[in-house]
Design a protein around this motif. Structure first.
Motif, PDB file in Angstrom:
ATOM      1  N   ILE A 115       0.925  -1.112  -0.050  1.00  0.00           N
ATOM      2  CA  ILE A 115      -0.021  -0.038  -0.034  1.00  0.00           C
ATOM      3  C   ILE A 115       0.692   1.357   0.265  1.00  0.00           C
ATOM      4  O   ILE A 115       1.774   1.400   0.837  1.00  0.00           O
ATOM      5  CB  ILE A 115      -1.050  -0.184   1.267  1.00  0.00           C
ATOM      6  CG1 ILE A 115      -1.728  -1.288   1.302  1.00  0.00           C
ATOM      7  CG2 ILE A 115      -1.794   1.097   1.276  1.00  0.00           C
ATOM      8  CD1 ILE A 115      -2.684  -1.691   2.397  1.00  0.00           C
ATOM      9  N   GLU A 116       0.512   2.111  -0.978  1.00  0.00           N
ATOM     10  CA  GLU A 116       1.307   3.304  -1.032  1.00  0.00           C
ATOM     11  C   GLU A 116       0.329   4.572  -0.752  1.00  0.00           C
ATOM     12  O   GLU A 116      -0.640   4.568  -1.445  1.00  0.00           O
ATOM     13  CB  GLU A 116       1.897   3.399  -2.230  1.00  0.00           C
ATOM     14  CG  GLU A 116       2.914   2.483  -2.464  1.00  0.00           C
ATOM     15  CD  GLU A 116       3.532   2.415  -4.051  1.00  0.00           C
ATOM     16  OE1 GLU A 116       3.053   3.510  -4.702  1.00  0.00           O
ATOM     17  OE2 GLU A 116       4.036   1.503  -4.490  1.00  0.00           O
ATOM     18  N   TRP A 117       0.419   5.520   0.227  1.00  0.00           N
ATOM     19  CA  TRP A 117      -0.357   6.455   0.563  1.00  0.00           C
ATOM     20  C   TRP A 117      -0.066   7.838  -0.161  1.00  0.00           C
ATOM     21  O   TRP A 117       1.337   7.919  -0.146  1.00  0.00           O
ATOM     22  CB  TRP A 117      -0.374   6.811   1.770  1.00  0.00           C
ATOM     23  CG  TRP A 117      -1.107   5.759   2.681  1.00  0.00           C
ATOM     24  CD1 TRP A 117      -0.447   4.475   3.123  1.00  0.00           C
ATOM     25  CD2 TRP A 117      -2.423   5.376   3.113  1.00  0.00           C
ATOM     26  NE1 TRP A 117      -1.221   3.787   3.836  1.00  0.00           N
ATOM     27  CE2 TRP A 117      -2.582   4.166   3.764  1.00  0.00           C
ATOM     28  CE3 TRP A 117      -3.600   6.237   2.790  1.00  0.00           C
ATOM     29  CZ2 TRP A 117      -3.783   3.702   4.061  1.00  0.00           C
ATOM     30  CZ3 TRP A 117      -4.712   5.722   3.210  1.00  0.00           C
ATOM     31  CH2 TRP A 117      -4.929   4.634   3.891  1.00  0.00           C
ATOM     32  N   LYS A 118      -0.681   8.501  -0.876  1.00  0.00           N
ATOM     33  CA  LYS A 118      -0.449   9.727  -1.807  1.00  0.00           C
ATOM     34  C   LYS A 118      -0.447  10.847  -0.411  1.00  0.00           C
ATOM     35  O   LYS A 118      -0.787  10.982   0.555  1.00  0.00           O
ATOM     36  CB  LYS A 118      -1.346  10.157  -2.671  1.00  0.00           C
ATOM     37  CG  LYS A 118      -1.585   9.021  -3.789  1.00  0.00           C
ATOM     38  CD  LYS A 118      -0.697   9.120  -4.881  1.00  0.00           C
ATOM     39  CE  LYS A 118      -1.044   8.082  -5.705  1.00  0.00           C
ATOM     40  NZ  LYS A 118      -1.122   8.414  -6.895  1.00  0.00           N
ATOM     41  N   TYR A 119       0.446  12.001  -1.069  1.00  0.00           N
ATOM     42  CA  TYR A 119       0.332  13.124  -0.046  1.00  0.00           C
ATOM     43  C   TYR A 119      -0.905  13.670   0.198  1.00  0.00           C
ATOM     44  O   TYR A 119      -2.114  13.411  -0.651  1.00  0.00           O
ATOM     45  CB  TYR A 119       1.266  14.221  -0.908  1.00  0.00           C
ATOM     46  CG  TYR A 119       1.352  15.484  -0.051  1.00  0.00           C
ATOM     47  CD1 TYR A 119       2.552  15.391   0.986  1.00  0.00           C
ATOM     48  CD2 TYR A 119       0.821  16.394  -0.312  1.00  0.00           C
ATOM     49  CE1 TYR A 119       2.839  16.601   1.459  1.00  0.00           C
ATOM     50  CE2 TYR A 119       0.989  17.513   0.349  1.00  0.00           C
ATOM     51  CZ  TYR A 119       2.199  17.618   1.491  1.00  0.00           C
ATOM     52  OH  TYR A 119       2.448  18.991   1.956  1.00  0.00           O
ATOM     53  N   PRO A 120      -1.063  14.247   1.411  1.00  0.00           N
ATOM     54  CA  PRO A 120      -0.391  14.426   2.768  1.00  0.00           C
ATOM     55  C   PRO A 120      -0.219  13.023   3.628  1.00  0.00           C
ATOM     56  O   PRO A 120       0.354  13.052   4.490  1.00  0.00           O
ATOM     57  CB  PRO A 120      -1.017  15.450   3.153  1.00  0.00           C
ATOM     58  CG  PRO A 120      -2.344  15.433   2.943  1.00  0.00           C
ATOM     59  CD  PRO A 120      -2.284  14.711   1.620  1.00  0.00           C
ATOM     60  N   ILE A 121      -0.986  12.188   3.154  1.00  0.00           N
ATOM     61  CA  ILE A 121      -1.327  11.094   4.254  1.00  0.00           C
ATOM     62  C   ILE A 121       0.301  10.206   4.495  1.00  0.00           C
ATOM     63  O   ILE A 121       0.515   9.719   5.432  1.00  0.00           O
ATOM     64  CB  ILE A 121      -2.272   9.953   3.801  1.00  0.00           C
ATOM     65  CG1 ILE A 121      -3.685  10.805   3.759  1.00  0.00           C
ATOM     66  CG2 ILE A 121      -2.449   8.800   4.673  1.00  0.00           C
ATOM     67  CD1 ILE A 121      -4.637   9.809   2.691  1.00  0.00           C
ATOM     68  N   ASN A 122       0.962  10.172   3.355  1.00  0.00           N
ATOM     69  CA  ASN A 122       2.380   9.587   3.590  1.00  0.00           C
ATOM     70  C   ASN A 122       3.270   9.927   4.486  1.00  0.00           C
ATOM     71  O   ASN A 122       4.188   9.534   4.872  1.00  0.00           O
ATOM     72  CB  ASN A 122       2.781   9.277   2.077  1.00  0.00           C
ATOM     73  CG  ASN A 122       3.376  10.635   1.505  1.00  0.00           C
ATOM     74  OD1 ASN A 122       2.992  11.859   2.035  1.00  0.00           O
ATOM     75  ND2 ASN A 122       3.778  10.658   0.137  1.00  0.00           N
ATOM     76  N   ARG A 123       3.081  11.325   4.843  1.00  0.00           N
ATOM     77  CA  ARG A 123       3.942  11.966   5.814  1.00  0.00           C
ATOM     78  C   ARG A 123       3.546  11.610   7.250  1.00  0.00           C
ATOM     79  O   ARG A 123       4.210  11.823   7.977  1.00  0.00           O
ATOM     80  CB  ARG A 123       3.583  13.601   5.748  1.00  0.00           C
ATOM     81  CG  ARG A 123       3.864  14.098   4.624  1.00  0.00           C
ATOM     82  CD  ARG A 123       5.248  14.068   4.280  1.00  0.00           C
ATOM     83  NE  ARG A 123       5.595  15.337   3.379  1.00  0.00           N
ATOM     84  CZ  ARG A 123       6.990  15.533   2.795  1.00  0.00           C
ATOM     85  NH1 ARG A 123       7.818  14.678   3.214  1.00  0.00           N
ATOM     86  NH2 ARG A 123       7.277  16.254   1.939  1.00  0.00           N
TER      87      ARG A 123
END
Length: 133
Positions: A115-123
């Motif tokens: 799973i790869e989260w997009k910005y801003p969640i990946n921060r």
């Protein structure tokens, strides 16, 4: 003769109204909107169609996941999922534990996926290989 025809048309109209009400009640988009309004978790997905994105809602936030098909040792499976939110400016109140809960729910449905989260969640996510956590 006209009375019989009127009764048949009335019966057809009643069946049509009942069918329309049933389709409205079981519509997954409506269930997603109700869960968003009630700030509950709901996962809307068509597992048979890997090209169709899934939608999930949690605590009033709506997330969309893009599925990408790949190979595992024995079969073709969904191996990558990119998750983004529709309204990133409204993410106030979402914490790290919520993100981990959503990841677990995705992994229940797609156990081979990364799973790869997009910005801003990946921060907000701590990766075990990062040096700065």
């Amino acid at each position: 003769m006209i009375i019989i025809l009127f009764r048949i048309l009335l019966l057809i109209a009643i069946v049509f109204i009942l069918y329309t009400a049933y389709k409205f009640a079981v519509n997954p988009r409506r269930k997603l909107e109700l869960a968003r309004d009630k700030k509950e978790f709901y996962f809307h997905d068509n597992k048979e169609n890997t090209k169709e994105n899934f939608l999930m809602t949690y605590k009033g936030f709506v997330f969309e996941g893009e599925k990408y098909l790949g190979t595992t040792e024995h079969s073709f499976e969904v191996v990558t999922i990119n998750v983004s939110t529709h309204e990133p400016e409204r993410l106030q109140g979402l914490d790290r534990e919520d993100i981990y809960f959503l990841e677990q729910e995705i992994l229940i449905r797609y156990p081979y996926a990364s799973i790869e989260w997009k910005y801003p969640i990946n921060r907000l996510i701590i990766h075990p290989l990062d040096d700065n956590y």
